[in-house]
Design a protein around this motif. Structure first.
Motif, PDB file in Angstrom:
ATOM      1  N   VAL A   1     129.108  76.625  54.480  1.00  0.00           N
ATOM      2  CA  VAL A   1     127.727  76.777  54.927  1.00  0.00           C
ATOM      3  C   VAL A   1     126.838  76.109  53.884  1.00  0.00           C
ATOM      4  O   VAL A   1     126.834  76.508  52.714  1.00  0.00           O
ATOM      5  N   GLU A   2     126.100  75.101  54.302  1.00  0.00           N
ATOM      6  CA  GLU A   2     125.311  74.302  53.367  1.00  0.00           C
ATOM      7  C   GLU A   2     124.021  75.050  53.020  1.00  0.00           C
ATOM      8  O   GLU A   2     123.021  74.965  53.727  1.00  0.00           O
ATOM      9  N   THR A   3     124.062  75.763  51.902  1.00  0.00           N
ATOM     10  CA  THR A   3     122.885  76.521  51.483  1.00  0.00           C
ATOM     11  C   THR A   3     121.931  75.693  50.626  1.00  0.00           C
ATOM     12  O   THR A   3     120.771  76.085  50.444  1.00  0.00           O
ATOM     13  N   TYR A   4     122.403  74.579  50.089  1.00  0.00           N
ATOM     14  CA  TYR A   4     121.534  73.689  49.304  1.00  0.00           C
ATOM     15  C   TYR A   4     122.000  72.252  49.533  1.00  0.00           C
ATOM     16  O   TYR A   4     123.197  71.971  49.526  1.00  0.00           O
ATOM     17  N   ARG A   5     120.998  71.341  49.721  1.00  0.00           N
ATOM     18  CA  ARG A   5     121.317  69.925  49.927  1.00  0.00           C
ATOM     19  C   ARG A   5     120.163  69.088  49.395  1.00  0.00           C
ATOM     20  O   ARG A   5     118.996  69.310  49.729  1.00  0.00           O
ATOM     21  N   HIS A   6     120.514  68.121  48.561  1.00  0.00           N
ATOM     22  CA  HIS A   6     119.549  67.155  48.021  1.00  0.00           C
ATOM     23  C   HIS A   6     120.121  65.774  48.283  1.00  0.00           C
ATOM     24  O   HIS A   6     121.022  65.317  47.581  1.00  0.00           O
ATOM     25  N   PHE A   7     119.599  65.126  49.331  1.00  0.00           N
ATOM     26  CA  PHE A   7     120.165  63.864  49.774  1.00  0.00           C
ATOM     27  C   PHE A   7     119.043  62.854  49.981  1.00  0.00           C
ATOM     28  O   PHE A   7     118.125  63.071  50.776  1.00  0.00           O
TER      29      PHE A   7
END
Length: 330
Positions: free
Chosen positions: A233-239
Motif C-alpha cells: 500500500v503506497e503510503t508515501y510517493r515522491h515522483f
C-alpha cells in the motif's frame, strides 16, 4: 409439508453457483493477498533522463584565414637565338621521325580514370556495409563495440528492520531532487550509502539486469516500477517533483516482524559493471557499487522503494519469503 421444504432447499443448493478463488478474495476471506495488501510502502524517483535529448556534438568555430598574397610575376628578359629557314637544320641536328615517340598528356584517360573509379565504388560499398551494420545494431539494441544501448537493473535487499533506517529512507525521499538527472544519480548514491552502512543486517537479496535498445528501456523500467509499487500500500510517493501522502492508513505491527525490504531500480544508457552470481553478501555489495557508479551523463531513470513505510511496521520472515519468493539467502 416438511418434505416440500427440504426439497426446495435441496434444489436451491444444487443450482447455486460454486464460489471460485476470485470470489473468495472479493468476499474478504483471509488469504495471503489480503495480508500483503495491509503493508505500507514508500517510493521516490523519476525518469526524466528519457525525455532529455542527448546534446549534439559541438562543431568548433573556424575563422577563415585571409587569402595568401603572392608576388606577381615580373617580366624577365630571355636571350635571343638566331632564326633559320624552315628547310634549314643546323649541323648534327637529329632528323625526324625520331626513334623516341612524342609524349602526349590527356587528363582523365588511362590508368588514372580506372583508379578513381575503383576508389569511388569501394567507398560506396564501405558506406553501405556500415549502414547495414548500424541498422542491425539498432534492431538488437547493441551499440558500437558490443556494448548495449541501455541497461535496466533492479536490486532487492531485505535487511533487519531498524527505526533509524526506516526514518532515513523517508528523509532521503523527501529531500531528493526527482526532476533532474543529477538528482536521480544522487538519489541512487544516497540509497546505496544507507544500505552499505547497514550491511551487517542483510539477510536476503535479489539482483536482475535487462539490456536492450533505448526505445524499449523505458517500457522495461515502467514494468518493474509498476510491479514494485503493486507489492504494498503506497503510503508515501515522491515522483518527478510530486509528493503524495496517503492519510488514514492504519498501521499493523506484528510481534515477530523483523525485516524491511528496499528495492533499487536504475536505468542507464550503456552498460552497468557486471556483478557475480549467485547473489551473496559480497556480490550484493558489488551490485550496490555498480548502481552507485551511475552519473548524470548516463542516468535515464531511478526509483527507490521500501516496505514497510509506516512507523512501527516490519515484515515477518513468512511474509517476506511468500511475497518475494525469488529472494536468495545472503
Amino acid at each position: 409439508m416438511q418434505v416440500v421444504v427440504v426439497w426446495i432447499l435441496l434444489m436451491l443448493w444444487v443450482f447455486s453457483p460454486i464460489p471460485t478463488g476470485n470470489s473468495l478474495v472479493e468476499r474478504g476471506l483471509p488469504g495471503w493477498n489480503s495480508v500483503l495488501a495491509q503493508r505500507s510502502g514508500g517510493g521516490v524517483g523519476g525518469r526524466g533522463g528519457f525525455s532529455t535529448p542527448s546534446p549534439a556534438p559541438s562543431i568548433p568555430r573556424v575563422n577563415p584565414s585571409p587569402s595568401p598574397s603572392l608576388p606577381l610575376p615580373t617580366p624577365r628578359s630571355y636571350p635571343t637565338y638566331p632564326t633559320y629557314p624552315r628547310d634549314y637544320y643546323p649541323p648534327n641536328y637529329p632528323s625526324y621521325p625520331s626513334t623516341r615517340p612524342p609524349i602526349y598528356i590527356n587528363p582523365g584517360t588511362g590508368y588514372g580514370f580506372d583508379l578513381i573509379a575503383i576508389l569511388f565504388l569501394g567507398g560506396i560499398l564501405l558506406a553501405s556495409f556500415s549502414m547495414i551494420r548500424g541498422l542491425q545494431r539498432a534492431g538488437t539494441g547493441v551499440a558500437v563495440g558490443g556494448e548495449p544501448e541501455s541497461t535496466v537493473a533492479r536490486l532487492r535487499l531485505a535487511t533487519i528492520f531498524t527505526p533509524e533506517l526506516q526514518a532515513n529512507l523517508r528523509y532521503m525521499a523527501q529531500a531528493a531532487d526527482t526532476e533532474s538527472v543529477r538528482g536521480l544519480a544522487d538519489l541512487m548514491d544516497n540509497a546505496a550509502v544507507l544500505l552499505l552502512r547497514d550491511q551487517a543486517g542483510w539477510r536476503f537479496g535479489m539482483y536482475e539486469v535487462w539490456t536492450g535498445s533505448l526505445q524499449k528501456a523505458e517500457g522495461q523500467f515502467d514494468t518493474w516500477m509498476t510491479e514494485t509499487r503493486s507489492e504494498f500500500v503506497e503510503t508515501y510517493r515522491h515522483f518527478e517533483g510530486k509528493e503524495v501522502v496517503q492519510a488514514g492508513y492504519q498501521s499493523k505491527a506484528e510481534p515477530d516482524g523483523r525485516y524491511i525490504l528496499v528495492t533499487l531500480l536504475l536505468a542507464v544508457s550503456g552498460a552497468i559493471p557486471p556483478v557475480a552470481s549467485p547473489l551473496r553478501a559480497a556480490s550484493a555489495r558489488q551490485a550496490l557499487m555498480a548502481l552507485a557508479s551511475s552519473s548524470p551523463v548516463n542516468t535515464l531513470a531511478a526509483y527507490v522503494a521500501w516496505t514497510p513505510e509506516a512507523e512501527g511496521e516490519a515484515l515477518t520472515e513468512q511474509e517476506l519469503l511468500m511475497g518475494w519468493p525469488k529472494l536468495e539467502l545472503l
